[in-house]
Write a protein that holds these residues in place. Structure first.
Motif, PDB file in Angstrom:
ATOM      1  N   GLN A   1       0.835  -1.085   0.096  1.00 18.52           N
ATOM      2  CA  GLN A   1       0.206  -0.182  -0.071  1.00 18.52           C
ATOM      3  C   GLN A   1       0.859   1.295   0.141  1.00 18.52           C
ATOM      4  OE1 GLN A   1      -3.350   0.095  -0.585  1.00 18.52           O
ATOM      5  NE2 GLN A   1      -3.062  -2.062  -0.846  1.00 18.52           N
ATOM      6  N   SER A   2       1.930   1.293   0.585  1.00 19.67           N
ATOM      7  CA  SER A   2       2.934   2.317   0.629  1.00 19.67           C
ATOM      8  C   SER A   2       3.468   2.762  -0.886  1.00 19.67           C
ATOM      9  CB  SER A   2       4.226   2.122   1.531  1.00 19.67           C
ATOM     10  OG  SER A   2       3.776   2.150   2.953  1.00 19.67           O
ATOM     11  N   ILE A   3       3.766   1.534  -1.569  1.00 18.76           N
ATOM     12  CA  ILE A   3       4.061   1.684  -2.756  1.00 18.76           C
ATOM     13  C   ILE A   3       3.023   2.399  -3.678  1.00 18.76           C
ATOM     14  CG2 ILE A   3       5.140   0.436  -5.139  1.00 18.76           C
ATOM     15  CD1 ILE A   3       6.511  -1.263  -2.895  1.00 18.76           C
ATOM     16  N   GLY A   4       1.923   1.584  -3.598  1.00 19.43           N
ATOM     17  CA  GLY A   4       0.667   2.131  -4.293  1.00 19.43           C
ATOM     18  C   GLY A   4       0.331   3.591  -4.025  1.00 19.43           C
ATOM     19  N   SER A   5       0.513   3.981  -2.978  1.00 18.32           N
ATOM     20  CA  SER A   5       0.323   5.389  -2.606  1.00 18.32           C
ATOM     21  C   SER A   5       1.306   6.151  -3.099  1.00 18.32           C
ATOM     22  CB  SER A   5      -0.025   5.770  -1.127  1.00 18.32           C
ATOM     23  OG  SER A   5       1.200   5.480  -0.428  1.00 18.32           O
ATOM     24  N   GLY A   6       2.820   5.762  -3.128  1.00 14.64           N
ATOM     25  CA  GLY A   6       3.711   6.461  -3.530  1.00 14.64           C
ATOM     26  C   GLY A   6       3.711   6.554  -5.232  1.00 14.64           C
ATOM     27  N   VAL A   7       3.300   5.713  -6.150  1.00 21.64           N
ATOM     28  CA  VAL A   7       2.635   6.049  -7.441  1.00 21.64           C
ATOM     29  C   VAL A   7       1.528   7.042  -7.609  1.00 21.64           C
ATOM     30  CG1 VAL A   7       1.823   4.956  -9.552  1.00 21.64           C
ATOM     31  CG2 VAL A   7       3.499   3.584  -8.232  1.00 21.64           C
ATOM     32  N   MET A   8       0.764   7.015  -6.681  1.00 18.41           N
ATOM     33  CA  MET A   8      -0.359   7.996  -6.752  1.00 18.41           C
ATOM     34  C   MET A   8       0.139   9.313  -6.446  1.00 18.41           C
ATOM     35  SD  MET A   8      -3.203   6.358  -7.630  1.00 18.41           S
ATOM     36  CE  MET A   8      -4.653   7.571  -7.054  1.00 18.41           C
ATOM     37  N   GLY A   9       1.250   9.241  -5.470  1.00 19.10           N
ATOM     38  CA  GLY A   9       1.671  10.877  -5.111  1.00 19.10           C
ATOM     39  C   GLY A   9       2.567  11.206  -6.282  1.00 19.10           C
ATOM     40  N   GLY A  10       3.441  10.338  -6.783  1.00 20.41           N
ATOM     41  CA  GLY A  10       4.443  11.020  -7.863  1.00 20.41           C
ATOM     42  C   GLY A  10       3.615  11.577  -9.042  1.00 20.41           C
ATOM     43  N   ALA A  11       2.244  10.741  -9.318  1.00 22.96           N
ATOM     44  CA  ALA A  11       1.372  11.437 -10.339  1.00 22.96           C
ATOM     45  C   ALA A  11       1.007  12.546 -10.148  1.00 22.96           C
ATOM     46  CB  ALA A  11       0.395  10.331 -10.846  1.00 22.96           C
ATOM     47  N   ILE A  12       0.955  13.341  -8.987  1.00 24.52           N
ATOM     48  CA  ILE A  12       0.212  14.492  -8.644  1.00 24.52           C
ATOM     49  C   ILE A  12       0.717  15.721  -9.596  1.00 24.52           C
ATOM     50  CG2 ILE A  12       0.202  16.300  -6.796  1.00 24.52           C
ATOM     51  CD1 ILE A  12      -0.187  13.919  -4.729  1.00 24.52           C
ATOM     52  N   LEU A  13       1.997  15.602  -9.780  1.00 24.24           N
ATOM     53  CA  LEU A  13       2.669  16.472 -10.715  1.00 24.24           C
ATOM     54  C   LEU A  13       2.007  16.570 -12.317  1.00 24.24           C
ATOM     55  CD1 LEU A  13       6.200  16.710  -9.039  1.00 24.24           C
ATOM     56  CD2 LEU A  13       4.433  18.241  -8.873  1.00 24.24           C
ATOM     57  N   MET A  14       1.365  15.325 -12.785  1.00 27.18           N
ATOM     58  CA  MET A  14       1.240  15.244 -13.911  1.00 27.18           C
ATOM     59  C   MET A  14       0.288  16.541 -14.569  1.00 27.18           C
ATOM     60  SD  MET A  14       1.863  13.703 -16.754  1.00 27.18           S
ATOM     61  CE  MET A  14       2.738  12.255 -16.494  1.00 27.18           C
ATOM     62  N   PRO A  15      -0.626  16.856 -13.822  1.00 20.61           N
ATOM     63  CA  PRO A  15      -1.531  17.685 -14.652  1.00 20.61           C
ATOM     64  C   PRO A  15      -0.867  19.222 -14.675  1.00 20.61           C
ATOM     65  CG  PRO A  15      -2.710  16.763 -12.473  1.00 20.61           C
ATOM     66  CD  PRO A  15      -1.259  16.221 -12.623  1.00 20.61           C
ATOM     67  N   ARG A  16       0.337  19.311 -14.245  1.00 23.37           N
ATOM     68  CA  ARG A  16       0.898  20.745 -14.580  1.00 23.37           C
ATOM     69  C   ARG A  16       1.526  20.543 -16.039  1.00 23.37           C
ATOM     70  NH1 ARG A  16       3.879  23.887 -11.578  1.00 23.37           N
ATOM     71  NH2 ARG A  16       4.330  24.886 -13.753  1.00 23.37           N
ATOM     72  N   LEU A  17       2.041  19.399 -16.488  1.00 22.57           N
ATOM     73  CA  LEU A  17       2.307  19.053 -17.801  1.00 22.57           C
ATOM     74  C   LEU A  17       1.144  19.075 -18.843  1.00 22.57           C
ATOM     75  CD1 LEU A  17       4.756  15.987 -17.557  1.00 22.57           C
ATOM     76  CD2 LEU A  17       5.305  18.567 -17.505  1.00 22.57           C
ATOM     77  N   VAL A  18       0.092  18.548 -18.337  1.00 22.16           N
ATOM     78  CA  VAL A  18      -1.248  18.759 -19.140  1.00 22.16           C
ATOM     79  C   VAL A  18      -1.760  20.123 -19.327  1.00 22.16           C
ATOM     80  CG1 VAL A  18      -3.472  17.792 -19.576  1.00 22.16           C
ATOM     81  CG2 VAL A  18      -1.682  16.394 -18.766  1.00 22.16           C
ATOM     82  N   MET A  19      -1.864  20.714 -18.289  1.00 21.15           N
ATOM     83  CA  MET A  19      -2.317  22.035 -18.325  1.00 21.15           C
ATOM     84  C   MET A  19      -1.324  23.236 -18.339  1.00 21.15           C
ATOM     85  SD  MET A  19      -5.339  21.331 -15.465  1.00 21.15           S
ATOM     86  CE  MET A  19      -6.163  22.779 -15.543  1.00 21.15           C
ATOM     87  N   LYS A  20      -0.290  23.104 -18.884  1.00 21.95           N
ATOM     88  CA  LYS A  20       0.716  23.789 -19.249  1.00 21.95           C
ATOM     89  C   LYS A  20       0.347  25.207 -19.760  1.00 21.95           C
ATOM     90  CE  LYS A  20       3.682  23.735 -22.853  1.00 21.95           C
ATOM     91  NZ  LYS A  20       4.835  23.301 -23.935  1.00 21.95           N
ATOM     92  N   ASN A  21      -0.515  25.435 -20.668  1.00 17.49           N
ATOM     93  CA  ASN A  21      -1.129  26.786 -21.266  1.00 17.49           C
ATOM     94  C   ASN A  21      -2.258  27.176 -20.298  1.00 17.49           C
ATOM     95  OD1 ASN A  21       1.132  26.605 -22.943  1.00 17.49           O
ATOM     96  ND2 ASN A  21      -0.244  25.436 -24.500  1.00 17.49           N
ATOM     97  N   SER A  22      -2.722  26.742 -19.513  1.00 13.82           N
ATOM     98  CA  SER A  22      -3.640  27.329 -18.395  1.00 13.82           C
ATOM     99  C   SER A  22      -3.330  28.609 -17.692  1.00 13.82           C
ATOM    100  CB  SER A  22      -3.903  26.078 -17.207  1.00 13.82           C
ATOM    101  OG  SER A  22      -5.019  26.753 -16.487  1.00 13.82           O
ATOM    102  N   THR A  23      -4.333  29.303 -17.415  1.00  8.72           N
ATOM    103  CA  THR A  23      -4.396  30.611 -16.709  1.00  8.72           C
ATOM    104  C   THR A  23      -4.476  30.531 -15.550  1.00  8.72           C
ATOM    105  OG1 THR A  23      -6.755  31.232 -17.017  1.00  8.72           O
ATOM    106  CG2 THR A  23      -5.651  31.989 -18.975  1.00  8.72           C
TER     107      THR A  23
END
Length: 135
Positions: free
Chosen positions: A76-98
């Motif tokens: 479960q620690s590893i599973g939450s680690g994968v989820m935790g690392g993915a928190i930064l992904m929306p910054r790449l997707v929404m790069k041109n957001s205001t």
């Protein structure tokens, strides 16, 4: 070794590997991620520990069946680690957001943590029922 420390160490590896990969990919796409945003990746682990405290009382009070102990502390620690690392992904997707970049990361961290804790709560309640049925 303390179960909290083991849980945190197993969380650090996948969370940091994924977060660093996202940060390097973001630099290639001209997305700068601040240190404060990086700290948000630890929110799912805090949610994992808080949920464990609510359901079991402490990580040390987790049912003593070895398979359940290993499952909760390591997997479960590893599973939450994968989820935790993915928190930064929306910054790449929404790069041109205001929207302010810190707001994007905060919303992402909150949603991922709530979803992670929600699904793990159902699992922990089943484990608690299983351990009481065995005893």
């Amino acid at each position: 070794m303390n179960d909290y420390l083991v849980s945190f160490l197993f969380y650090l590896v996948p969370a940091n590997l994924i977060a660093i990969a996202i940060i390097f990919l973001g630099r290639r796409k001209d997305v700068q991620i601040s240190f404060i945003e990086y700290l948000f990746i630890y929110l799912p682990w805090v949610g994992f520990v808080a949920l464990t405290l609510v359901i079991f009382g402490s990580l040390d009070a987790v049912p003593s069946i070895p398979a359940i102990k290993v499952f909760l502390v390591i997997l479960q620690s590893i599973g939450s680690g994968v989820m935790g690392g993915a928190i930064l992904m929306p910054r790449l997707v929404m790069k041109n957001s205001t929207m302010h970049p810190l707001s994007i990361t905060a919303i992402s961290a909150t949603l991922i943590t709530v979803l992670y804790v929600k699904f793990r709560m159902m699992l922990f309640i089943m484990i608690e029922g299983l351990s009481s049925a065995i005893d």
